[in-house]
Design an enzyme around this catalytic site. Structure first.
Site, PDB file in Angstrom:
ATOM      1  N   CYS A  57      17.989  54.032 100.091  1.00  0.00           N
ATOM      2  CA  CYS A  57      16.897  53.183 100.093  1.00  0.00           C
ATOM      3  C   CYS A  57      17.364  51.950 101.339  1.00  0.00           C
ATOM      4  O   CYS A  57      17.910  51.280 100.809  1.00  0.00           O
ATOM      5  CB  CYS A  57      16.271  52.746  98.848  1.00  0.00           C
ATOM      6  SG  CYS A  57      16.333  54.117  97.563  1.00  0.00           S
ATOM      7  N   CYS A  75      17.559  48.427 100.265  1.00  0.00           N
ATOM      8  CA  CYS A  75      18.451  48.168  98.951  1.00  0.00           C
ATOM      9  C   CYS A  75      19.880  47.689  98.953  1.00  0.00           C
ATOM     10  O   CYS A  75      20.553  48.530  99.795  1.00  0.00           O
ATOM     11  CB  CYS A  75      17.925  49.084  98.023  1.00  0.00           C
ATOM     12  SG  CYS A  75      18.694  48.584  96.377  1.00  0.00           S
ATOM     13  N   CYS A 112      12.803  43.496  81.399  1.00  0.00           N
ATOM     14  CA  CYS A 112      12.896  44.469  82.438  1.00  0.00           C
ATOM     15  C   CYS A 112      14.318  45.029  82.629  1.00  0.00           C
ATOM     16  O   CYS A 112      15.107  43.942  83.416  1.00  0.00           O
ATOM     17  CB  CYS A 112      12.052  44.280  83.596  1.00  0.00           C
ATOM     18  SG  CYS A 112      10.380  43.709  83.384  1.00  0.00           S
ATOM     19  N   CYS A 143      10.853  47.129  79.024  1.00  0.00           N
ATOM     20  CA  CYS A 143      10.784  47.932  80.474  1.00  0.00           C
ATOM     21  C   CYS A 143      12.006  48.218  80.864  1.00  0.00           C
ATOM     22  O   CYS A 143      12.996  47.387  81.126  1.00  0.00           O
ATOM     23  CB  CYS A 143       9.890  47.222  81.517  1.00  0.00           C
ATOM     24  SG  CYS A 143       9.886  48.020  83.183  1.00  0.00           S
ATOM     25  N   CYS A 153       4.739  51.483  85.172  1.00  0.00           N
ATOM     26  CA  CYS A 153       4.778  50.350  86.140  1.00  0.00           C
ATOM     27  C   CYS A 153       5.125  50.982  87.381  1.00  0.00           C
ATOM     28  O   CYS A 153       6.214  51.236  87.700  1.00  0.00           O
ATOM     29  CB  CYS A 153       5.901  49.197  85.525  1.00  0.00           C
ATOM     30  SG  CYS A 153       6.012  48.044  86.976  1.00  0.00           S
ATOM     31  N   ARG A 159       1.703  42.571  89.458  1.00  0.00           N
ATOM     32  CA  ARG A 159       2.830  41.443  89.531  1.00  0.00           C
ATOM     33  C   ARG A 159       3.053  40.993  90.774  1.00  0.00           C
ATOM     34  O   ARG A 159       3.414  41.752  91.782  1.00  0.00           O
ATOM     35  CB  ARG A 159       3.931  42.209  88.889  1.00  0.00           C
ATOM     36  CG  ARG A 159       5.074  41.121  88.341  1.00  0.00           C
ATOM     37  CD  ARG A 159       6.229  41.891  87.649  1.00  0.00           C
ATOM     38  NE  ARG A 159       5.369  42.201  86.281  1.00  0.00           N
ATOM     39  CZ  ARG A 159       5.312  43.510  85.796  1.00  0.00           C
ATOM     40  NH1 ARG A 159       5.914  44.553  86.378  1.00  0.00           N
ATOM     41  NH2 ARG A 159       4.571  43.759  84.675  1.00  0.00           N
TER      42      ARG A 159
HETATM   43  N1  SAM Z   1      17.315  52.734  91.016  1.00  0.00           N
HETATM   44  C1  SAM Z   1      16.163  52.414  90.409  1.00  0.00           C
HETATM   45  C2  SAM Z   1      14.739  53.008  91.217  1.00  0.00           C
HETATM   46  O1  SAM Z   1      15.256  52.771  92.459  1.00  0.00           O
HETATM   47  O2  SAM Z   1      13.807  53.518  90.999  1.00  0.00           O
HETATM   48  C3  SAM Z   1      15.793  51.402  89.619  1.00  0.00           C
HETATM   49  C4  SAM Z   1      16.298  50.163  90.527  1.00  0.00           C
HETATM   50  S1  SAM Z   1      15.421  49.841  92.024  1.00  0.00           S
HETATM   51  C5  SAM Z   1      16.423  48.171  92.525  1.00  0.00           C
HETATM   52  C6  SAM Z   1      13.756  48.686  91.562  1.00  0.00           C
HETATM   53  C7  SAM Z   1      13.023  48.491  92.655  1.00  0.00           C
HETATM   54  O3  SAM Z   1      13.350  47.410  93.404  1.00  0.00           O
HETATM   55  C8  SAM Z   1      13.001  49.461  94.059  1.00  0.00           C
HETATM   56  O4  SAM Z   1      11.851  50.335  94.004  1.00  0.00           O
HETATM   57  C9  SAM Z   1      12.179  48.572  94.848  1.00  0.00           C
HETATM   58  O5  SAM Z   1      10.677  48.657  94.699  1.00  0.00           O
HETATM   59  C10 SAM Z   1      12.616  47.048  94.688  1.00  0.00           C
HETATM   60  N2  SAM Z   1      13.380  46.590  95.316  1.00  0.00           N
HETATM   61  C11 SAM Z   1      14.812  46.748  95.624  1.00  0.00           C
HETATM   62  N3  SAM Z   1      15.267  45.999  96.633  1.00  0.00           N
HETATM   63  C12 SAM Z   1      14.388  45.339  97.168  1.00  0.00           C
HETATM   64  C13 SAM Z   1      14.486  44.333  97.935  1.00  0.00           C
HETATM   65  N4  SAM Z   1      15.587  44.031  98.833  1.00  0.00           N
HETATM   66  N5  SAM Z   1      13.356  43.743  98.231  1.00  0.00           N
HETATM   67  C14 SAM Z   1      12.059  43.895  97.464  1.00  0.00           C
HETATM   68  N6  SAM Z   1      12.100  44.843  96.564  1.00  0.00           N
HETATM   69  C15 SAM Z   1      13.483  45.422  96.236  1.00  0.00           C
HETATM   70 FE1  SF4 Z   2      17.423  53.127  95.907  1.00  0.00          FE
HETATM   71 FE2  SF4 Z   2      18.397  50.829  95.158  1.00  0.00          FE
HETATM   72 FE3  SF4 Z   2      17.112  52.210  93.410  1.00  0.00          FE
HETATM   73 FE4  SF4 Z   2      19.435  53.062  94.379  1.00  0.00          FE
HETATM   74  S1  SF4 Z   2      19.139  51.091  93.192  1.00  0.00           S
HETATM   75  S2  SF4 Z   2      17.521  54.369  93.932  1.00  0.00           S
HETATM   76  S3  SF4 Z   2      19.400  52.485  96.600  1.00  0.00           S
HETATM   77  S4  SF4 Z   2      16.285  51.317  95.264  1.00  0.00           S
END
Ligand code: SAM
Ligand code: SF4
Ligand code: DTB
Length: 350
Positions: free
Chosen positions: A51, A54, A91, A124, A184, A256
């Site tokens: 992603c 991330c 959460c 959550c 969510c 949110r």
């Molecule tokens: N790994 C799981 C997933 O991807 O569904 C759960 C954790 S992930 C960090 C949860 C959410 O955080 C992501 O789907 C994204 O929408 C949001 N997110 C992650 N990094 C972000 C960033 N740098 N800025 C804004 N939202 C972010």
């Molecule tokens: Fe994607 Fe980050 Fe969630 Fe991993 S933790 S699936 S890199 S959003």
């Protein structure tokens, strides 16, 4: 809603859109209260996925320190502190592609969920991909909502993530719904998407059956080392428009105002609340990045005269066995375990 309807809304003059969104908000959320949710990263970094936004992806060289799954007691300390500070939803996020039932890790998560659920908070989790059996186990352990964002439109998604697909995300959401867990699901602004991508996301989400219980609207927190590290901040007025469209498209959901509030003025946040945002992440930290100080948020809500929500007691595990009879208190009044439950349907109750 259809894309055309959303497009028409989004194209309205700013105040006309705000006026319509606020009317929907007043109708569906007449008490105008704000939900406070606290986030905790229970497993940080080292994720196999790519992603582009991330910091937790193992594919990018970010400044993040990885951390294995936290111990139960450490999570509980955070959860208790969150509850004491007025948060009603806890959460927990894990940097996983997904979870598999029967593994030690998943059993550990189930134990953590059971402990937090016993605090009578909404619980959550966001753990990535989930199969039907895992979803049921999470439900039985006390999870009330599962966060799984679609992030952007189906068209733009492959530009942001290549290690899993939009369809994979939709399948997990279906499994969560089938298990009877609230969904969510929202997205992120600032991923180099077009307005059409944002509206497509809302189109997809508004056509869920049932509609999600909450819709987080995140603004990208640009993370050094990720491909989107240099992306510019989204125009705050565009964020307000997105919130307004989400409020109209998914009227019964908590919308949110999620990541990115540290870069928003109080005035813009106030506009977001007026446009229909009724939930925030509360507490100094999101998963890995900063969030406004709790005290600052309390001051903002107080300045605006906004009250905060109680936990949704129809979602949380009941403190008292709901089948037990009402019992008289010392002053002779009947205490009833459903007293605060707006959703109580028992005949002659409440
Ligand atoms: N790994 C799981 C997933 O991807 O569904 C759960 C954790 S992930 C960090 C949860 C959410 O955080 C992501 O789907 C994204 O929408 C949001 N997110 C992650 N990094 C972000 C960033 N740098 N800025 C804004 N939202 C972010
Ligand atoms: Fe994607 Fe980050 Fe969630 Fe991993 S933790 S699936 S890199 S959003
Ligand atoms: C959501 O939509 N936003 C939260 C929560 N769901 C899991 C996560 C925001 C993460 C922001 C970047 C970070 O802290 O790493």
């Amino acid at each position: 809603m259809t894309f055309a309807e959303l497009h028409e809304l989004h194209s309205l003059p700013f105040f006309e859109l705000l006026k319509r969104a606020h009317a929907v908000h007043e109708k569906f959320w007449p008490d105008g209260k704000i939900q406070l949710c606290t986030l905790l990263s229970i497993k940080t970094g080292g994720c196999s996925e790519d992603c582009a936004y991330c910091a937790q992806s193992a594919r990018y060289k970010t400044e993040l320190e990885n951390h294995v799954l936290l111990e139960r007691e450490e999570v509980m300390e955070h959860a208790r502190a969150a509850k004491e500070s007025g948060s009603t939803r806890f959460c927990m996020g894990a940097a996983w592609k997904g979870v598999r039932g029967g593994t030690e890790k998943f059993n550990q998560v189930l134990d953590i969920v059971r402990d937090v659920a016993a605090l009578n908070m909404e619980v959550c989790v966001t753990l990535g991909e989930l199969g039907p059996a895992e979803a049921e186990q999470l439900r039985d352990a006390g999870v009330t909502a599962y966060n799984h964002n679609l992030d952007t439109s189906p068209e733009h998604y492959p530009n942001i993530v290549t290690t899993h697909t939009y369809e994979d995300r939709l399948r997990t959401i279906r499994n969560v719904q089938d298990a009877g867990i609230s969904v969510c699901c929202g997205g992120i602004l600032g991923l180099s998407e077009t307005i059409a991508d944002r509206l497509r996301l809302l189109e997809v989400i508004s056509n869920f059956n049932p509609q999600p219980e909450s819709v987080p609207i995140n603004s990208l927190m640009p993370m050094p080392g990720t491909p989107l590290a240099e992306n510019p901040q989204v125009d705050p007025f565009d964020l307000v428009r997105m919130i307004a469209c989400a409020r109209i498209a998914v009227p019964g959901a908590k919308v949110r105002l999620s990541a990115g509030r540290t870069r928003l003025s109080d005035e813009i946040q106030a506009l977001c609340f007026y446009a229909g945002a009724n939930s925030i992440f509360y507490g100094e930290k999101l998963l890995t990045t900063e969030n406004p100080e709790a005290e600052k948020d309390r001051a903002l809500l107080a300045k605006l005269g906004l009250q905060t929500m109680e936990p949704n007691v129809s979602l949380v595990a009941p403190e008292i066995d709901p089948l037990s009879p009402a019992y008289p208190t010392q002053d002779g009044h009947h205490h009833h375990p459903h007293k605060e439950a707006s959703s109580c349907t028992s005949a002659g109750c409440c």
